[in-house]
Design an enzyme around this catalytic site. Structure first.
Site, PDB file in Angstrom:
ATOM      1  N   LEU A  18      20.156 -18.335  92.271  1.00 59.95           N
ATOM      2  CA  LEU A  18      20.801 -17.815  93.456  1.00 59.95           C
ATOM      3  C   LEU A  18      20.866 -18.906  94.496  1.00 59.95           C
ATOM      4  O   LEU A  18      21.682 -18.776  95.720  1.00 59.95           O
ATOM      5  CB  LEU A  18      19.542 -16.789  93.996  1.00 59.95           C
ATOM      6  CG  LEU A  18      19.109 -15.648  93.157  1.00 59.95           C
ATOM      7  CD1 LEU A  18      18.323 -14.739  93.980  1.00 59.95           C
ATOM      8  CD2 LEU A  18      20.561 -14.829  93.152  1.00 59.95           C
ATOM      9  N   LYS A 190      22.656  -2.725  96.951  1.00 59.12           N
ATOM     10  CA  LYS A 190      21.364  -2.132  96.273  1.00 59.12           C
ATOM     11  C   LYS A 190      20.362  -2.985  96.891  1.00 59.12           C
ATOM     12  O   LYS A 190      20.148  -4.185  96.695  1.00 59.12           O
ATOM     13  CB  LYS A 190      21.382  -1.834  94.951  1.00 59.12           C
ATOM     14  CG  LYS A 190      22.283  -0.754  94.538  1.00 59.12           C
ATOM     15  CD  LYS A 190      21.903   0.530  95.097  1.00 59.12           C
ATOM     16  CE  LYS A 190      22.676   1.781  94.470  1.00 59.12           C
ATOM     17  NZ  LYS A 190      22.207   3.004  95.335  1.00 59.12           N
ATOM     18  N   GLY A 357      26.444 -41.548  79.821  1.00 57.20           N
ATOM     19  CA  GLY A 357      25.804 -40.947  78.470  1.00 57.20           C
ATOM     20  C   GLY A 357      25.117 -41.704  77.612  1.00 57.20           C
ATOM     21  O   GLY A 357      24.934 -43.068  77.651  1.00 57.20           O
ATOM     22  N   CYS A 384      28.278 -46.625  84.203  1.00 52.40           N
ATOM     23  CA  CYS A 384      27.238 -46.749  83.084  1.00 52.40           C
ATOM     24  C   CYS A 384      27.546 -46.733  81.834  1.00 52.40           C
ATOM     25  O   CYS A 384      28.387 -48.098  81.533  1.00 52.40           O
ATOM     26  CB  CYS A 384      26.232 -45.574  83.301  1.00 52.40           C
ATOM     27  SG  CYS A 384      24.420 -46.474  82.906  1.00 52.40           S
ATOM     28  N   GLY A 386      30.468 -45.523  80.719  1.00 47.80           N
ATOM     29  CA  GLY A 386      31.638 -45.916  81.183  1.00 47.80           C
ATOM     30  C   GLY A 386      32.204 -47.365  81.156  1.00 47.80           C
ATOM     31  O   GLY A 386      32.995 -47.762  80.772  1.00 47.80           O
ATOM     32  N   GLN A 388      30.298 -49.923  80.240  1.00 42.98           N
ATOM     33  CA  GLN A 388      29.727 -50.625  78.881  1.00 42.98           C
ATOM     34  C   GLN A 388      31.124 -50.433  77.896  1.00 42.98           C
ATOM     35  O   GLN A 388      31.447 -51.209  77.340  1.00 42.98           O
ATOM     36  CB  GLN A 388      28.645 -49.775  78.068  1.00 42.98           C
ATOM     37  CG  GLN A 388      27.211 -50.179  79.096  1.00 42.98           C
ATOM     38  CD  GLN A 388      26.044 -49.553  78.328  1.00 42.98           C
ATOM     39  OE1 GLN A 388      26.065 -48.686  77.627  1.00 42.98           O
ATOM     40  NE2 GLN A 388      24.929 -49.894  79.249  1.00 42.98           N
ATOM     41  N   GLU A 408      23.678 -49.915  70.551  1.00 40.36           N
ATOM     42  CA  GLU A 408      23.152 -48.793  70.653  1.00 40.36           C
ATOM     43  C   GLU A 408      23.894 -47.700  69.687  1.00 40.36           C
ATOM     44  O   GLU A 408      23.286 -47.035  69.092  1.00 40.36           O
ATOM     45  CB  GLU A 408      23.393 -48.272  72.220  1.00 40.36           C
ATOM     46  CG  GLU A 408      22.916 -46.601  72.468  1.00 40.36           C
ATOM     47  CD  GLU A 408      23.037 -45.745  73.695  1.00 40.36           C
ATOM     48  OE1 GLU A 408      23.925 -46.512  74.553  1.00 40.36           O
ATOM     49  OE2 GLU A 408      22.927 -44.753  73.912  1.00 40.36           O
ATOM     50  N   ARG A 465      19.358 -48.490  79.185  1.00 39.63           N
ATOM     51  CA  ARG A 465      18.458 -49.499  78.443  1.00 39.63           C
ATOM     52  C   ARG A 465      19.257 -50.555  78.132  1.00 39.63           C
ATOM     53  O   ARG A 465      18.789 -51.701  77.814  1.00 39.63           O
ATOM     54  CB  ARG A 465      18.117 -48.934  77.201  1.00 39.63           C
ATOM     55  CG  ARG A 465      17.026 -47.776  77.261  1.00 39.63           C
ATOM     56  CD  ARG A 465      16.481 -47.425  75.909  1.00 39.63           C
ATOM     57  NE  ARG A 465      16.056 -45.957  76.107  1.00 39.63           N
ATOM     58  CZ  ARG A 465      14.704 -45.812  76.572  1.00 39.63           C
ATOM     59  NH1 ARG A 465      14.145 -46.592  76.855  1.00 39.63           N
ATOM     60  NH2 ARG A 465      14.494 -44.509  76.707  1.00 39.63           N
ATOM     61  N   HIS A 510      24.758 -46.078  89.121  1.00 40.55           N
ATOM     62  CA  HIS A 510      25.159 -44.734  89.173  1.00 40.55           C
ATOM     63  C   HIS A 510      25.551 -44.596  90.729  1.00 40.55           C
ATOM     64  O   HIS A 510      24.510 -44.164  91.404  1.00 40.55           O
ATOM     65  CB  HIS A 510      24.381 -43.660  88.653  1.00 40.55           C
ATOM     66  CG  HIS A 510      24.008 -43.441  87.513  1.00 40.55           C
ATOM     67  ND1 HIS A 510      24.844 -42.680  86.536  1.00 40.55           N
ATOM     68  CD2 HIS A 510      23.270 -44.404  86.569  1.00 40.55           C
ATOM     69  CE1 HIS A 510      24.364 -42.780  85.189  1.00 40.55           C
ATOM     70  NE2 HIS A 510      23.570 -43.827  85.310  1.00 40.55           N
ATOM     71  N   GLU A 512      27.180 -42.431  91.825  1.00 36.29           N
ATOM     72  CA  GLU A 512      27.160 -40.928  92.475  1.00 36.29           C
ATOM     73  C   GLU A 512      25.949 -40.470  92.861  1.00 36.29           C
ATOM     74  O   GLU A 512      26.114 -39.550  93.705  1.00 36.29           O
ATOM     75  CB  GLU A 512      27.666 -40.296  91.278  1.00 36.29           C
ATOM     76  CG  GLU A 512      26.700 -39.991  90.156  1.00 36.29           C
ATOM     77  CD  GLU A 512      26.635 -41.148  89.136  1.00 36.29           C
ATOM     78  OE1 GLU A 512      27.303 -42.197  89.399  1.00 36.29           O
ATOM     79  OE2 GLU A 512      26.220 -40.926  87.912  1.00 36.29           O
TER      80      GLU A 512
HETATM   81  N1  GLN Z   1      23.564 -45.140  76.914  1.00 33.86           N
HETATM   82  C1  GLN Z   1      23.548 -46.340  77.939  1.00 33.86           C
HETATM   83  C2  GLN Z   1      22.289 -47.105  77.881  1.00 33.86           C
HETATM   84  O1  GLN Z   1      21.177 -46.727  77.694  1.00 33.86           O
HETATM   85  C3  GLN Z   1      24.225 -45.895  79.115  1.00 33.86           C
HETATM   86  C4  GLN Z   1      23.217 -45.006  79.754  1.00 33.86           C
HETATM   87  C5  GLN Z   1      24.117 -44.390  80.958  1.00 33.86           C
HETATM   88  O2  GLN Z   1      25.223 -43.921  80.725  1.00 33.86           O
HETATM   89  N2  GLN Z   1      23.203 -43.647  81.676  1.00 33.86           N
HETATM   90  O3  GLN Z   1      22.163 -48.249  78.474  1.00 33.86           O
END
Ligand code: GLN
Length: 539
Positions: A18, A190, A357, A384, A386, A388, A408, A465, A510, A512
């Site tokens: 809500l 209602k 990601g 991040c 992105g 890399q 990774e 990481r 980040h 954002e």
């Molecule tokens: N998977 C990547 C890392 O662990 C980037 C992490 C992310 O985009 N927050 O470094």
């Protein structure tokens, strides 16, 4: 002098989703506009210690604070509205509460007594709520209780609210947010679900002071009176929360409904004569009256999930309003991008953002999207993962390092341009073990980032990481990649840019998370501006 904090609880009834977070944030904004200092806290009833290990399908975005807490995305709203940084103390889960209590029990701190939900769990909840108030920094602590009243898992939280109300009298007030549905066949709003949900609260010993009714249609006097009568509140304490065009309008709607005045009255707080919402009004005005539109591709693998990239969406709203343009986000699934369709998928956009990601799914599409943005001079922001991916793309296609990757995704890559940080190699657990929270970054004065920030020293939040591998730094720099920002303590590459591209920025952090209405993030403002320029150049 330390302030005596007043505690406002926001509970929810009838249905989830809500918008308790938006109501809490809007109230905070109004109280701030009247000169009060406010913080907002979220109590989450689930057993995970924090949402850091929950995937986006379960939980939407994981928000990160300066002090490195992985938290609920509502904390993002708190910061975006109030412009006050939150911390670990602002998000508490049932899991953490039990973890604390059990660890005290193991240390023998309960001196052989039986440890129970009441008083031990409720005392721990109370301690964690008061922790914020007792800093002396706030006039108001607004605590949002996750879940819906009546849920089994919410019970200890509601019981704590009951106790605190009893102990603190006028220093405590409860706002209950419910749904007043409109039945089309009857042509009526209602009130019964609201009546029942207040009854459920009453069964647990809590009488709400203010009832906020989420509704699709205006509440007339009759409805307000009815809710007041059945739920033991004054009609003036029945507040309408009608669906808004944008969440940023809600503080203005709550002002019309006098939510802040009701809270001040309930808590015996003198009502200040003046109120300053000018900046907020200007922002909403810009937001609702854009002069132009830009289309920016958001390339990620969770495009169908509304909340997976919440802070990125909001940062675009802030950055767009600052430029007086509306940002149309075109969500592009990275899993479907290939060299043969990338032109079709991204040919019409004015900017490309490649999202953060984890894991390899959709990675090739991200790399392809970056190649397309690099080769076609399309403004690019990589966040991040992105960023890399931008390093991987550059290594493969510019430096011709075939098979370059992040360890990774490919632990045997011949060119590990992104690699695990040394101090991550020995970590085995997943919860709370990434590089988390705010770290210093020093900007290169000859960079786009420096131009956007307008200063050399910045601090941004991290959650990863893996890291740019410094072994490749010189080779990257020698071939047109600029290192635009570095962490001075560990010499880690935080920002990469292209020297022969109008606006190509990859950030390991980040941005954002730090964008707010009061301070739209400079990289988002700059990215939107560059995208607008690109659009004009195309015409
Ligand atoms: N998977 C990547 C890392 O662990 C980037 C992490 C992310 O985009 N927050 O470094």
């Amino acid at each position: 002098m330390k302030k005596q904090a007043k505690y406002i609880f926001v509970t929810g009834g009838v249905s989830s989703s809500l918008g308790k977070g938006i109501i809490s944030s809007s109230l905070a904004k109004l109280l701030q506009a009247r000169g009060f200092s406010v913080t907002i806290q979220k109590l989450d009833p689930y057993i995970n210690v924090d949402p850091g290990t929950l995937n986006p399908y379960e939980h939407g975005e994981c928000y990160v604070t300066d002090d490195g807490a992985e938290t609920d995305l509502d904390l993002g709203h708190y910061e975006r509205f109030s412009n006050v940084p939150t911390s670990q103390a602002n998000n508490v889960t049932t899991g953490r509460i039990y973890q604390n209590v059990i660890s005290k029990e193991r240390k023998g701190e309960y001196l052989g007594t039986t440890v129970q939900v009441i008083p031990h769990i409720t005392d721990e909840i109370k301690r964690l709520i008061k922790l914020l108030g007792e800093t002396g920094a706030y006039d108001f602590v607004i605590t949002e209780i996750g879940g819906t009243v009546g849920d089994i898992e919410s019970f200890p939280f509601i019981e704590t609210v009951r106790q605190m109300k009893w102990e603190m009298n006028e220093n405590c007030a409860v706002i209950h947010l419910t749904l007043v549905p409109y039945l089309k066949s009857a042509g009526e709003l209602k009130t019964k679900p609201t009546q029942h949900s207040v009854k459920t609260l009453l069964e647990q010993g809590v009488q709400p002071d203010i009832i906020v009714c989420r509704t699709e249609h205006h509440l007339n006097e009759g409805i307000r009176k009815k809710i007041a009568q059945f739920c033991n509140v004054k009609p003036s304490s029945v507040v309408e929360s009608i669906d808004a065009e944008t969440i940023y309008e809600v503080p203005l709607l709550m002002k019309e409904e006098r939510l802040d005045i009701e809270v001040l009255k309930k808590t015996d707080t003198p009502i200040p004569e003046t109120m300053d919402l000018n900046n907020w009004n200007n922002f909403v005005n810009n937001l609702k009256n854009p002069k132009e539109e830009v289309t920016i591709a958001l390339v990620g693998k969770y495009i169908e999930l509304k909340d997976a990239y919440k802070s990125i969406n909001e940062a675009f709203i802030h950055g767009g309003a600052k430029n007086q343009v509306s940002v149309n986000i075109k969500r592009v699934n990275s899993e479907v991008i290939e060299s043969k369709n990338v032109g079709k998928l991204l040919g019409d956009v004015d900017g490309v953002l490649v999202a953060p990601g984890f894991g390899g799914r959709g990675i090739d599409g991200k790399i392809e999207a970056i190649r397309y943005a690099r080769e076609n001079n399309i403004p690019f922001l990589g966040i991040c993962l992105g960023m890399q991916c931008a390093a991987i793309e550059f290594a493969r296609n510019v430096l011709q390092l075939k098979g370059a990757h992040s360890t990774e995704m490919d632990s045997d890559t011949p060119y590990p341009v992104i690699d695990l940080m040394e101090n991550q190699k020995k970590i085995s657990g997943l919860g709370g073990t990434m590089r988390l929270g705010a770290y210093d970054c020093k900007l290169n004065k000859a960079s786009i980032s420096y131009q956007e920030y307008g200063r050399e020293a910045i601090k941004e939040r991290h959650r990863h990481r893996y890291e740019f591998n410094n072994q490749y730094r010189e080779e990257f720099i020698g071939n047109g990649m600029r290192v635009a920002g570095v962490n001075p303590d560990e010499d880690l590459v935080e920002i990469i840019e292209l020297t022969n591209h109008p606006w190509f920025v990859g950030v390991q952090f980040h941005p954002e998370y730090k964008s707010t209405v009061a301070n739209p993030h400079p990289l988002f403002v700059g990215f939107v501006k560059a995208s607008l320029k690109h659009k004009h150049n195309k015409l």
